[in-house]
Design an enzyme around this catalytic site. Structure first.
Site, PDB file in Angstrom:
ATOM      1  N   ASP A 198       0.842  -1.198   0.000  1.00 46.03           N
ATOM      2  CA  ASP A 198       0.000   0.000   0.000  1.00 46.03           C
ATOM      3  C   ASP A 198       0.877   1.248   0.000  1.00 46.03           C
ATOM      4  OD1 ASP A 198      -2.226  -1.533  -0.165  1.00 46.03           O
ATOM      5  OD2 ASP A 198      -3.031  -1.030   1.810  1.00 46.03           O
ATOM      6  N   HIS A 320       1.164  -8.582   2.564  1.00 43.96           N
ATOM      7  CA  HIS A 320       0.371  -7.398   2.928  1.00 43.96           C
ATOM      8  C   HIS A 320      -0.711  -7.692   3.967  1.00 43.96           C
ATOM      9  CE1 HIS A 320      -1.150  -3.413   2.684  1.00 43.96           C
ATOM     10  NE2 HIS A 320      -2.353  -3.834   2.371  1.00 43.96           N
ATOM     11  N   HIS A 330     -10.370  -5.615   8.663  1.00 44.16           N
ATOM     12  CA  HIS A 330      -9.785  -6.648   7.791  1.00 44.16           C
ATOM     13  C   HIS A 330      -9.644  -7.975   8.532  1.00 44.16           C
ATOM     14  CE1 HIS A 330      -9.119  -3.441   5.006  1.00 44.16           C
ATOM     15  NE2 HIS A 330      -8.236  -2.842   5.753  1.00 44.16           N
TER      16      HIS A 330
HETATM   17 FE   LIG Z   1      -4.140  -2.679   2.533  1.00 39.80          FE
END
Ligand SMILES: [Fe+2]
Length: 470
Positions: A198, A320, A330
């Site tokens: 990111d 990631h 998440h």
């Molecule tokens: Fe991300």
């Protein structure tokens, strides 16, 4: 004492005992930091910010960044962008110890993304460098040329000290700038950055405005031009937008950021490995197929047995999406990849796994969860001295803000967690010990908000957890 008073006294004792018992049950995890952070909105730096300024002159190289260019650290990929015309893709370079100048030829590429056309993106791999040597390099022509420098790593070997910086989910907000400054001014001097994905967050802008890829490249140049950043792809690198006709995943990222994937027999820039000093770094892609028979699976299956811990004692994985994450953001997104690859990480005694994605900080104990076989019900993480420490370092400071909401109670596997922006460093000392520390942006540059001496899993597999010491 009357019966009723005795009864109420006994009731009080029971309540107190109950509280103590429930407290001990609830607090079976590690530390949830009590640090109180000032709550501020995370906003991107405006386009006219000084960190985004374009270097003066016609076609002057900008967005300069370097990364390792081979498997062992004797090559460096130099990348930059010229905006007005292709110009030269040649790098002139020379060792600090010699006046002899050399030239390396690169290639130039461009891409379009919806209504955006990129500048001319140059990539030049300088090979056959000497280890542990400072080099200067010059790009561009005539009056608009620019000179930078880097130092190659020492030759790969088991007791070679080396210090990595760890940054994730950086973006280009005012907080991102603080994170980068804190990394630069940290007295523990990182020699290369392990970046866990990111980068620019350009995809948060209308039509994924790729101008924000350019501004990000200029923002981080003050570090990326001088020391290699080892790249991992995150979800914000996907730039998959069929609604505007952009259906090729990772198009801007793979045009702008080259990695030496072929040197590790990988078939994709999204997963690869490098050796650097005493470390073996494996980079994985959370957003490419990783199931059985897929290219990434086959590569990792063949890659792990190649790691020679006598040559590179430290086995580190970058990915990631975290496999262990006790925030309510998440949650479990990394679970399917964990199910696929965690048994290998235990079998091959990976030392540490670094992930981003969740915009906060967390470090786990050494744990594994590999016993489950559908019918046995054994599906909880257990302490495992063959397992890695998992670190979530997605706290670079991007415009999406912090993940502040945690699952409660803190799971037993979670050793330390805090919702603050920051970065970490991993200072490998020799084959047995490495010093790991996390630095929050609100503190002075030298403050270590979380720290641990990490014991190598092959050469010194002793439990280093805080729990083991208390
Ligand atoms: Fe991300």
């Amino acid at each position: 004492m009357s019966l009723s008073r005795m009864t109420s006294f006994g009731y009080c004792i029971l309540v107190v005992l109950g509280l103590i018992v429930s407290e001990s049950v609830l607090c079976n995890g590690g530390v949830t930091s009590s640090f109180v952070r000032k709550v501020e909105k995370t906003i991107d730096m405006p386009l006219d910010s000084d960190v985004f300024s374009v270097p003066p002159g016609h076609n002057t190289p900008q967005q300069v960044h370097i990364t390792q260019g081979d498997h062992v650290g004797k090559a460096v990929i130099v990348s930059w962008v010229t905006m007005d015309e292709p110009g030269s893709s040649t790098v002139v370079y020379w060792s600090e110890k010699s006046k002899q100048k050399y030239k390396a030829s690169g290639k130039v590429t461009t891409y379009t993304y919806y209504n955006y056309t990129s500048g001319y993106i140059h990539h030049c791999n300088i090979k056959n460098l000497k280890f542990d040597t400072k080099y200067y390099y010059k790009i561009g022509i005539g009056r608009v040329s620019r000179t930078f420098w880097f130092t190659t790593p020492p030759e790969v070997g088991p007791d070679v000290p080396y210090t990595f910086g760890l940054i994730g989910d950086l973006g280009q907000s005012f907080d991102s700038n603080k994170t980068l400054t804190h990394y630069e001014l940290n007295p523990i001097k990182g020699q290369a950055v392990l970046f866990v994905g990111d980068l620019s967050y350009a995809d948060n802008y209308p039509n994924h405005d790729n101008v924000r890829w350019d501004t990000w490249g200029r923002f981080v140049e003050r570090s990326t031009a001088y020391q290699p950043w080892i790249w991992t792809a995150g979800n914000h690198e996907l730039d998959f937008a069929p609604e505007i006709g952009e259906t090729k995943p990772f198009k801007p990222y793979t045009h702008r950021y080259h990695v030496p994937f072929r040197a590790s027999d990988s078939t994709s820039p999204l997963w690869y490995s490098i050796k650097r000093a005493s470390a073996y770094i494996i980079v994985l892609s959370s957003y490419s197929a990783y199931g059985k028979y897929t290219p990434q699976y086959k590569w990792l299956e063949e890659e792990l047995p190649k790691v020679n811990r006598t040559e590179t004692p430290w086995l580190i994985v970058l990915v990631h999406s975290p496999w262990y994450n006790s925030y309510n953001y998440h949650y479990m997104e990394g679970e399917t990849m964990r199910v696929m690859y965690e048994p290998w990480f235990v079998q091959y005694k990976v030392d540490m796994v670094f992930a981003g994605h969740v915009h906060a900080y967390e470090r786990t104990e050494r744990i594994s969860n590999v016993a489950y076989n559908v019918v046995n019900g054994e599906c909880s993480p257990i302490k495992d001295q063959s397992a890695p420490i998992y670190v979530t370092i997605g706290d670079g400071g991007n415009l999406e803000g912090l993940a502040t909401n945690m699952t409660e109670p803190q799971p037993a596997y979670s050793a330390f967690r805090e919702a603050s922006f920051g970065h970490a460093t991993l200072a490998i000392k020799n084959r047995t010990h490495a010093y790991y520390s996390w630095h929050r942006n609100q503190d002075g540059y030298a403050v270590e908000a979380d720290k641990i001496w990490v014991n190598n899993r092959v050469w010194h597999p002793v439990d280093e957890s805080t729990a083991a010491k208390s």
